[in-house]
Design an enzyme around this catalytic site. Structure first.
Site, mmCIF file in Angstrom:
data_model
loop_
_atom_site.group_PDB
_atom_site.id
_atom_site.type_symbol
_atom_site.label_atom_id
_atom_site.label_comp_id
_atom_site.label_asym_id
_atom_site.label_seq_id
_atom_site.Cartn_x
_atom_site.Cartn_y
_atom_site.Cartn_z
ATOM 1 N N ASP A 31 0.860 -1.186 0.000
ATOM 2 C CA ASP A 31 0.000 0.000 0.000
ATOM 3 C C ASP A 31 0.899 1.240 0.000
ATOM 4 O O ASP A 31 1.982 1.211 0.591
ATOM 5 C CB ASP A 31 -0.901 0.005 1.252
ATOM 6 C CG ASP A 31 -2.188 0.777 1.040
ATOM 7 O OD1 ASP A 31 -3.267 0.165 1.126
ATOM 8 O OD2 ASP A 31 -2.119 1.997 0.780
ATOM 9 N N ASN A 35 -4.696 6.736 -0.043
ATOM 10 C CA ASN A 35 -6.061 6.961 0.442
ATOM 11 C C ASN A 35 -6.359 6.017 1.612
ATOM 12 O O ASN A 35 -7.459 5.475 1.720
ATOM 13 C CB ASN A 35 -7.049 6.738 -0.706
ATOM 14 C CG ASN A 35 -8.435 7.225 -0.367
ATOM 15 O OD1 ASN A 35 -8.604 8.069 0.512
ATOM 16 N ND2 ASN A 35 -9.441 6.668 -1.023
ATOM 17 N N LYS A 84 -10.363 5.989 -6.565
ATOM 18 C CA LYS A 84 -11.751 5.492 -6.639
ATOM 19 C C LYS A 84 -12.848 6.553 -6.553
ATOM 20 O O LYS A 84 -14.021 6.203 -6.439
ATOM 21 C CB LYS A 84 -11.967 4.462 -5.544
ATOM 22 C CG LYS A 84 -11.791 5.018 -4.135
ATOM 23 C CD LYS A 84 -12.231 4.024 -3.086
ATOM 24 C CE LYS A 84 -12.233 4.659 -1.719
ATOM 25 N NZ LYS A 84 -12.702 3.791 -0.666
ATOM 26 N N SER A 124 -16.216 -2.807 -10.237
ATOM 27 C CA SER A 124 -17.339 -2.061 -9.664
ATOM 28 C C SER A 124 -18.566 -2.172 -10.555
ATOM 29 O O SER A 124 -18.455 -2.286 -11.784
ATOM 30 C CB SER A 124 -16.919 -0.587 -9.566
ATOM 31 O OG SER A 124 -18.041 0.228 -9.386
ATOM 32 N N THR A 126 -20.182 0.091 -11.388
ATOM 33 C CA THR A 126 -20.168 1.276 -12.246
ATOM 34 C C THR A 126 -19.917 0.897 -13.719
ATOM 35 O O THR A 126 -20.270 1.654 -14.621
ATOM 36 C CB THR A 126 -19.121 2.299 -11.725
ATOM 37 O OG1 THR A 126 -19.379 3.548 -12.310
ATOM 38 C CG2 THR A 126 -17.711 1.879 -12.019
ATOM 39 N N TYR A 148 -13.136 7.213 -13.762
ATOM 40 C CA TYR A 148 -12.922 6.150 -12.780
ATOM 41 C C TYR A 148 -13.519 4.831 -13.289
ATOM 42 O O TYR A 148 -12.857 3.795 -13.330
ATOM 43 C CB TYR A 148 -13.549 6.530 -11.430
ATOM 44 C CG TYR A 148 -13.861 5.347 -10.555
ATOM 45 C CD1 TYR A 148 -12.830 4.642 -9.935
ATOM 46 C CD2 TYR A 148 -15.174 4.896 -10.375
ATOM 47 C CE1 TYR A 148 -13.111 3.524 -9.153
ATOM 48 C CE2 TYR A 148 -15.460 3.793 -9.593
ATOM 49 C CZ TYR A 148 -14.431 3.114 -8.998
ATOM 50 O OH TYR A 148 -14.713 2.006 -8.232
ATOM 51 N N LYS A 152 -11.872 0.979 -14.623
ATOM 52 C CA LYS A 152 -12.283 -0.372 -14.205
ATOM 53 C C LYS A 152 -12.611 -1.220 -15.437
ATOM 54 O O LYS A 152 -12.206 -2.372 -15.540
ATOM 55 C CB LYS A 152 -13.501 -0.295 -13.271
ATOM 56 C CG LYS A 152 -13.206 0.317 -11.918
ATOM 57 C CD LYS A 152 -12.283 -0.565 -11.081
ATOM 58 C CE LYS A 152 -11.967 0.022 -9.723
ATOM 59 N NZ LYS A 152 -10.855 -0.655 -9.039
ATOM 60 N N GLY A 293 -25.188 12.620 -13.225
ATOM 61 C CA GLY A 293 -24.555 11.317 -13.440
ATOM 62 C C GLY A 293 -25.185 10.185 -12.645
ATOM 63 O O GLY A 293 -24.902 9.011 -12.896
ATOM 64 N N ASP A 294 -26.042 10.515 -11.644
ATOM 65 C CA ASP A 294 -26.668 9.456 -10.834
ATOM 66 C C ASP A 294 -27.727 8.714 -11.633
ATOM 67 O O ASP A 294 -28.463 9.317 -12.415
ATOM 68 C CB ASP A 294 -27.330 10.060 -9.585
ATOM 69 C CG ASP A 294 -26.377 10.144 -8.410
ATOM 70 O OD1 ASP A 294 -25.223 9.695 -8.546
ATOM 71 O OD2 ASP A 294 -26.785 10.662 -7.349
HETATM 72 N N1 UFG Z 1 -26.761 10.369 -2.069
HETATM 73 C C1 UFG Z 1 -27.421 11.424 -1.464
HETATM 74 N N2 UFG Z 1 -26.673 12.296 -0.722
HETATM 75 C C2 UFG Z 1 -25.334 12.150 -0.542
HETATM 76 C C3 UFG Z 1 -24.668 11.065 -1.159
HETATM 77 C C4 UFG Z 1 -25.425 10.200 -1.931
HETATM 78 O O1 UFG Z 1 -28.623 11.587 -1.593
HETATM 79 O O2 UFG Z 1 -24.716 12.997 0.144
HETATM 80 C C5 UFG Z 1 -27.541 9.396 -2.846
HETATM 81 C C6 UFG Z 1 -27.149 9.296 -4.315
HETATM 82 O O3 UFG Z 1 -27.820 10.252 -5.080
HETATM 83 C C7 UFG Z 1 -27.532 7.839 -4.624
HETATM 84 C C8 UFG Z 1 -27.294 7.108 -3.314
HETATM 85 O O4 UFG Z 1 -27.309 8.114 -2.303
HETATM 86 O O5 UFG Z 1 -28.902 7.777 -4.940
HETATM 87 C C9 UFG Z 1 -25.962 6.367 -3.261
HETATM 88 O O6 UFG Z 1 -24.919 7.264 -3.580
HETATM 89 P P1 UFG Z 1 -23.373 6.931 -3.288
HETATM 90 O O7 UFG Z 1 -22.582 8.139 -3.649
HETATM 91 O O8 UFG Z 1 -23.229 6.399 -1.914
HETATM 92 O O9 UFG Z 1 -23.073 5.715 -4.269
HETATM 93 P P2 UFG Z 1 -23.194 5.604 -5.860
HETATM 94 O O10 UFG Z 1 -24.220 4.547 -6.138
HETATM 95 O O11 UFG Z 1 -23.384 6.905 -6.508
HETATM 96 O O12 UFG Z 1 -21.738 5.097 -6.280
HETATM 97 C C10 UFG Z 1 -21.119 4.046 -5.579
HETATM 98 C C11 UFG Z 1 -19.605 4.276 -5.612
HETATM 99 C C12 UFG Z 1 -19.060 4.117 -6.995
HETATM 100 C C13 UFG Z 1 -19.480 2.787 -7.545
HETATM 101 C C14 UFG Z 1 -20.969 2.595 -7.464
HETATM 102 C C15 UFG Z 1 -21.306 1.195 -7.886
HETATM 103 O O13 UFG Z 1 -19.307 5.578 -5.141
HETATM 104 O O14 UFG Z 1 -17.660 4.166 -6.955
HETATM 105 O O15 UFG Z 1 -21.446 2.810 -6.147
HETATM 106 O O16 UFG Z 1 -22.635 0.950 -7.928
HETATM 107 F F1 UFG Z 1 -19.070 2.708 -8.813
#
Ligand code: UFG
Length: 371
Positions: A31, A35, A84, A124, A126, A148, A152, A293-294
């Protein structure tokens, strides 16, 4: 024979190392702490009461990485190391491509040179991009939407080419859904740099009083309560998935990809409610617009992992919240807590030495509290 774990001090890496040590595998961790924190290695030792090899090496540092292969008899590699953060990858794409892809190329070249052909790769969900239907199976179309995710996906393709070039290779690609939770001991868990991007560490920091309130990104999705749905998976279940994948690749050649998810989806508001019940702490939140992007809904079809790897996730959402809360409460500042405590103790020691005393009641109480 040892298992080399790249990125073994990180969130998922450290939990996997614990399960490997519990199963009496000999492990070597590499490592560079880009991070992660050194303290996580101490905690792994404390939890397992076992030791392991460790090298502070960057995968881009080929000469020093080669020493790891020269000095150890490595049987397989579990490859976690990599940048990541989705948002950061959009800002600094070249760093992501260079670090994640070049690092993996160097690692694979050394593996080939020293005839270590077994790898479990940390991918992932993703890589499924904007999937149109759920649950998501491994044969769904692939296509990442940010640098990112593209690293992957590219690495998955590189590993596929490697297996075509030499059938001795045996590789399991593990596509994680949303890992949360922490080890039961409360000693290791997720320790994000700065303000968390992900939902669960954000909620946990609101609960502990480090952040004021949660922002919920959008309540106008076509879901039960309008908020985004994800497949949250306990990090210990995820870690155990790596052990199953390792056992599998040690017995079979070729390459295959596996979803590591529970198959269940929870909305943001459901997670908030579960966390509140697990912790007894109210989580204030404000609804704002969608995060660019969500995707609305994402959860796994985990049947292939069950059938081929004999793995299923066992821990539910309540346990994920309870374990996250225990970690966060015990370590409100993540692994830094101990460092701050040590600095303070050193300071006290100096003050006491100046006063001609050896110790003081405060440092005694602090030491007891942290041990
Ligand atoms: N969310 C909120 N508020 C926040 C953070 C997140 O409402 O402060 C919501 C997001 O909009 C989403 C859900 O919570 O609907 C989950 O969000 P995360 O950021 O926890 O996770 P993601 O699904 O966006 O992404 C995660 C990892 C990525 C990975 C992906 C795989 O961050 O690296 O899961 O499914 F690729």
């Amino acid at each position: 024979m040892a298992i080399l774990v790249t990125g073994g001090a990180g969130y998922i890496g450290s939990h996997t190392c614990i399960e490997l040590l519990n199963e009496n595998y000999e492990i070597i961790i590499v490592d560079n702490f880009s991070n992660s924190k050194k303290e996580s290695l101490e905690r792994i030792r404390k939890i397992t009461n076992k030791d392991f090899g460790f090298y502070e090496v960057d995968l881009l540092d080929q000469a020093n990485l080669e020493k790891v292969f020269i000095e150890n008899d490595i049987e397989a590699v579990i490859h976690f190391a990599g940048f990541k953060a989705v948002g950061e990858s959009v800002q600094i794409p070249l760093s992501y491509y260079h670090n994640n892809i070049t690092g993996t190329l160097i690692l694979c070249e050394l593996m080939a040179k020293y005839k270590v052909y077994n790898m479990v790769f940390s991918s992932s969900a993703t890589v499924y991009g904007m999937s149109e239907t759920v649950p998501i199976s491994e044969d769904f179309p692939l296509g990442a939407t940010n640098p990112y995710g593209k690293t992957k996906l590219m690495i998955e393709e590189i590993l596929g080419d490697l297996v075509v070039s030499n059938p001795d290779w045996s590789i399991a690609i593990l596509r994680y859904f949303n890992p949360i939770g922490a080890h039961k001991s409360g000693l290791i868990g997720e320790d994000p740099n700065g303000i968390p991007n992900n939902l669960m560490p954000y909620i946990a920091q609101v609960a502990v009083g480090k952040l004021k309130e949660l922002t919920v990104f959008g309540n106008d999705y076509d879901t039960l309560d309008g908020t985004g749905i994800r497949d949250y998976i306990h990090v210990v279940d995820l870690a155990l998935g790596h052990l199953k994948a390792l056992q599998y690749i040690l017995e079979h050649n070729g390459i295959d990809a596996y979803n590591l998810g529970t198959g269940d989806g929870y909305s943001v508001l459901q997670v908030v409610e579960e966390f509140e019940q697990a912790s007894g702490v109210k989580i204030p939140f404000t609804i704002r617009s969608r995060r660019p992007g969500d995707i609305p809904v994402c959860y796994a079809n985990p049947i292939k992992s069950k059938e081929k790897l004999n793995w299923t996730a066992k821990r539910g959402i309540r346990e994920m919240c309870e374990d996250t809360w225990r970690w966060q409460q015990n370590n409100p500042n993540g692994y830094e807590e101990k460092k701050m405590h040590e600095i303070y103790c050193n300071y006290l020691e100096k003050v006491n030495m100046m006063k001609g005393r050896k110790s003081c009641a405060i440092s005694y109480i602090l030491t007891r509290k942290s041990s």
